[in-house]
Design a protein around this motif. Structure first.
Motif, short mmCIF file in Angstrom:
data_model
loop_
_atom_site.label_atom_id
_atom_site.label_comp_id
_atom_site.label_asym_id
_atom_site.label_seq_id
_atom_site.Cartn_x
_atom_site.Cartn_y
_atom_site.Cartn_z
N MET A 62 0.85 -1.20 0.00
CA MET A 62 0.00 0.00 0.00
C MET A 62 0.88 1.25 0.00
SD MET A 62 -3.31 0.62 2.36
CE MET A 62 -2.61 1.28 3.84
N TYR A 63 0.54 2.20 -0.83
CA TYR A 63 1.30 3.45 -0.90
C TYR A 63 0.66 4.49 0.02
CZ TYR A 63 3.28 1.26 -5.00
OH TYR A 63 3.91 0.39 -5.84
N ILE A 69 -3.33 7.26 4.29
CA ILE A 69 -4.51 6.40 4.08
C ILE A 69 -5.02 5.87 5.41
CG2 ILE A 69 -5.27 4.20 3.09
CD1 ILE A 69 -4.89 6.18 0.91
N PHE A 95 -12.57 8.11 9.16
CA PHE A 95 -13.84 7.77 8.52
C PHE A 95 -14.65 6.83 9.42
CE2 PHE A 95 -15.58 4.08 6.11
CZ PHE A 95 -16.76 4.66 5.67
N PRO A 100 -22.81 7.01 16.27
CA PRO A 100 -23.97 6.53 17.03
C PRO A 100 -23.68 5.26 17.82
CG PRO A 100 -24.55 6.94 14.75
CD PRO A 100 -23.07 7.06 14.84
N LEU A 101 -22.69 4.48 17.35
CA LEU A 101 -22.43 3.20 18.03
C LEU A 101 -21.63 3.40 19.31
CD1 LEU A 101 -21.63 0.87 15.01
CD2 LEU A 101 -23.82 1.33 16.09
N PHE A 118 -21.20 -1.88 4.36
CA PHE A 118 -20.80 -0.50 4.04
C PHE A 118 -19.37 -0.24 4.50
CE2 PHE A 118 -20.46 3.89 5.71
CZ PHE A 118 -20.56 4.59 4.51
N PHE A 119 -19.10 -0.55 5.78
CA PHE A 119 -17.77 -0.25 6.32
C PHE A 119 -16.70 -1.12 5.67
CE2 PHE A 119 -20.20 1.70 9.82
CZ PHE A 119 -19.57 2.93 9.79
N VAL A 162 -16.24 -0.02 1.93
CA VAL A 162 -15.56 1.27 1.70
C VAL A 162 -14.08 1.15 2.04
CG1 VAL A 162 -15.39 3.66 2.44
CG2 VAL A 162 -17.62 2.68 1.95
N VAL A 163 -13.77 0.50 3.18
CA VAL A 163 -12.36 0.36 3.58
C VAL A 163 -11.61 -0.48 2.55
CG1 VAL A 163 -10.80 -0.58 5.31
CG2 VAL A 163 -12.78 0.75 6.03
N VAL A 169 -10.89 1.63 -0.49
CA VAL A 169 -9.82 2.61 -0.29
C VAL A 169 -8.47 1.91 -0.29
CG1 VAL A 169 -8.85 4.23 1.38
CG2 VAL A 169 -11.29 4.29 0.88
N VAL A 170 -8.40 0.74 0.37
CA VAL A 170 -7.13 0.01 0.41
C VAL A 170 -6.74 -0.42 -1.01
CG1 VAL A 170 -6.03 -2.11 1.22
CG2 VAL A 170 -7.34 -0.71 2.81
N ALA A 200 -5.38 2.45 -2.74
CA ALA A 200 -4.08 2.85 -2.22
C ALA A 200 -2.98 1.90 -2.67
CB ALA A 200 -4.13 2.91 -0.70
N ARG A 201 -3.36 0.71 -3.11
CA ARG A 201 -2.34 -0.25 -3.56
C ARG A 201 -1.85 0.04 -4.98
NH1 ARG A 201 -2.31 -5.39 -0.86
NH2 ARG A 201 -2.09 -6.46 -2.84
N PRO A 254 0.09 2.25 -7.49
CA PRO A 254 1.07 3.32 -7.40
C PRO A 254 0.66 4.52 -8.25
CG PRO A 254 1.89 1.56 -8.79
CD PRO A 254 0.59 1.09 -8.24
N LEU A 312 -30.56 -0.80 18.02
CA LEU A 312 -29.55 -1.10 17.01
C LEU A 312 -28.21 -0.47 17.38
CD1 LEU A 312 -31.49 -0.55 13.65
CD2 LEU A 312 -30.76 -2.71 14.61
N ALA A 313 -28.26 0.80 17.82
CA ALA A 313 -27.03 1.53 18.08
C ALA A 313 -26.30 1.00 19.30
CB ALA A 313 -27.32 3.02 18.26
N PHE A 360 -26.45 -2.22 20.34
CA PHE A 360 -26.29 -3.68 20.20
C PHE A 360 -27.18 -4.48 21.14
CE2 PHE A 360 -22.31 -1.85 18.60
CZ PHE A 360 -22.32 -2.35 17.33
N MET A 396 -17.69 9.45 -2.43
CA MET A 396 -17.51 10.08 -1.13
C MET A 396 -16.10 9.83 -0.59
SD MET A 396 -19.52 9.33 2.41
CE MET A 396 -18.63 7.83 2.73
N LEU A 448 -9.10 10.66 -2.92
CA LEU A 448 -8.00 9.92 -3.54
C LEU A 448 -7.86 10.23 -5.02
CD1 LEU A 448 -8.66 8.09 -0.90
CD2 LEU A 448 -7.31 6.43 -2.13
#
Lengths: 125, 334
Positions: free
Chosen positions: A1-2, A7, A14, A21-22, B45-46, B49-50, B53-54, B57-58, B60, B242-243, B245, B279, B284
């Motif tokens: 990863m760069y 990042i 994020f 909320p959690l 979702f989480f 998205v992560v 992004v990773v 980012a990989r 170059p 929900l929030a 647990f 978003m 990036l």
């Protein structure tokens, strides 16, 4: 990863922001409100299910009728006549604002603007 | 897919998504639509998205490819454009802030048109920028207002936002401007796609579907607030469950709420796999987030393989005698 120096903090920011909320409640839910129901009367001007969701519409309607049309009399679905008045009708039975109105309003984060004109009843809590 | 088929496909898809919870809740699947689906959607979702992004980012970015719209920094007596041709991190950060918060590159949008002659003329086109600003900011306000369902006591910042949003004090419950602005924004972005022929030609189901989905979310939300109301205290019990647990599914919440929740879940789950992930992507974009310093710093391509070189000195060492024999000039005699 760069560019992991940018990042990884970005991802942490994020996830941290979006899970607000959690973690902000620390896993504890406040108990559901229990508004105090009047002991003297059993029925309201409309049935409970209607009052639960639509009372604000009814009150707004009453306000318009009283203030703009000078009409104080409201006939319920059962044909009974009521005086359209927050202080003289509603609060005759639901006497305590803190024990009735505020219970759900505070829980749901609602700030009705009734009390910008009406005087709040003085209560010793 | 052509335009009308794309629109119909997306409409049918959203229609099915509306019907699913309607049928499911009628069949008593409230804990599935109220607890399991939202949790799965948020997890997706989480993770999505992560992972995105990773993955970005990989790859170059060996060279500087910022789009430059101003004078590059060179001699001291030539005025450089700090914002549109940034050469250091400070300029880049400023450029990114304006891009993310004010959509500066959309503001630069232009349109080409023919007029009598025919002659070509370029004109600025700000409507897309305005529509995007209205859409994104009203969506943000709507999202932040929903924090009242996820915290107890509700933050005073949320109350402040509600006060500003509902300052017209029309009716009870108070009319929120952001809800209508969001619907208007989505409607504008959709109408733009179907009325401009060039845009209609390049629009796909993946353009129409999110618009319809967000429209349906906003519409169910507005309906739930003003017309077909649901028991808000029960709704908050569910969302707080929900929030924290400790999921609970109170009885008697109207099915409109489950439709709204399901559509929001679909939006969350769909997010990382669609154009909506801009978003994260906006941060990036190498055409925005790189300083234009190609003439100050040497950037070396990380995947350059080692090149075997044969220098002139080595060449001369190898062929010196033959070169001298043939009468060719050499740099070293011995």
């Amino acid at each position: 990863m760069y560019d992991s120096g940018k990042i990884i903090p970005g991802i942490i920011l994020f996830v941290g922001l979006f899970t607000f909320p959690l973690w902000s409640n620390l896993g504890k839910a406040a108990p559901a409100p229990k508004p105090e129901l009047p002991k003297t009367e059993k029925v309201c001007v409309m049935d409970a299910a209607f009052m639960k969701t639509e009372h604000m519409v009814l009150l707004n309607d009453w306000r318009d009728k009283v203030v703009r049309e000078a009409n104080r009399v409201w006939v319920g679905p059962d044909g009974k006549e009521y005086q359209m008045s927050l202080q003289n009708s509603c609060m005759q039975c639901h006497a305590s604002k803190t024990k009735f109105c505020d219970q759900c309003h505070n829980y749901a984060g609602v700030k009705p603007y009734c009390w910008e004109c009406h005087l709040e009843p003085k209560e010793n809590m | 897919m052509n335009a009308s088929r794309s629109i119909i496909f997306s409409l049918v898809a959203v229609g099915i998504l509306v019907c699913l919870p309607l049928i499911g809740v009628a069949a008593g699947m409230t804990s599935f639509f109220g607890v399991i689906v939202p949790y799965l959607a948020v997890a997706l979702f989480f993770i999505g998205v992560v992972a995105r992004v990773v993955r970005w980012a990989r790859s170059p970015v060996p060279f500087r490819i910022p789009t430059t719209c101003g004078q590059q920094k060179s001699f001291n007596w030539i005025k450089p454009d700090k914002l549109d041709n940034p050469w250091d991190n400070k300029g880049v950060v400023l450029r990114m802030i304006l891009e993310v918060l004010l959509f500066r590159s959309l503001f630069r949008n232009s349109r080409m048109e023919f007029y009598e002659g025919p002659k070509i003329r370029y004109a600025s086109a700000k409507w897309l920028w305005l529509g995007a600003i209205v859409f994104h900011y009203s969506f943000l306000v709507v999202l932040l207002r929903h924090l009242r369902f996820f915290s107890e006591p509700v933050s005073s910042l949320v109350h402040l936002l509600e006060g500003v949003d509902g300052f017209l004090e029309v009716g009870a419950p108070r009319l929120y401007i952001s809800g209508l602005a969001l619907l208007a924004g989505v409607a504008f972005l959709f109408l733009r796609r179907v009325t401009i022929p060039q845009l209609k030609y390049i629009s796909l189901p993946s353009d129409y579907f999110p618009l319809f989905l967000i429209f349906a979310i906003a519409a169910t939300g507005v309906l739930m607030r003003y017309i077909y109301k649901v028991d808000i205290v029960s709704v908050k019990e569910l969302t707080m469950g929900l929030a924290t647990f400790h999921p609970v599914v109170p009885e008697g919440i109207g099915s409109l709420f489950y439709i709204h929740l399901f559509l929001v879940s679909v939006l969350f789950a769909y997010f990382p796999f669609s154009k909506l992930v801009h978003m994260a992507g906006v941060f990036l974009s190498p055409t925005r987030n790189l300083p234009n310093n190609s003439r100050m710093v040497r950037h070396i391509n990380p995947w350059n393989y080692p090149v075997k070189v044969h220098t002139y000195e080595e060449y001369e060492d190898e062929f010196r005698e033959k070169m001298i024999e043939a009468g060719l000039p050499v740099e070293k005699k011995e």
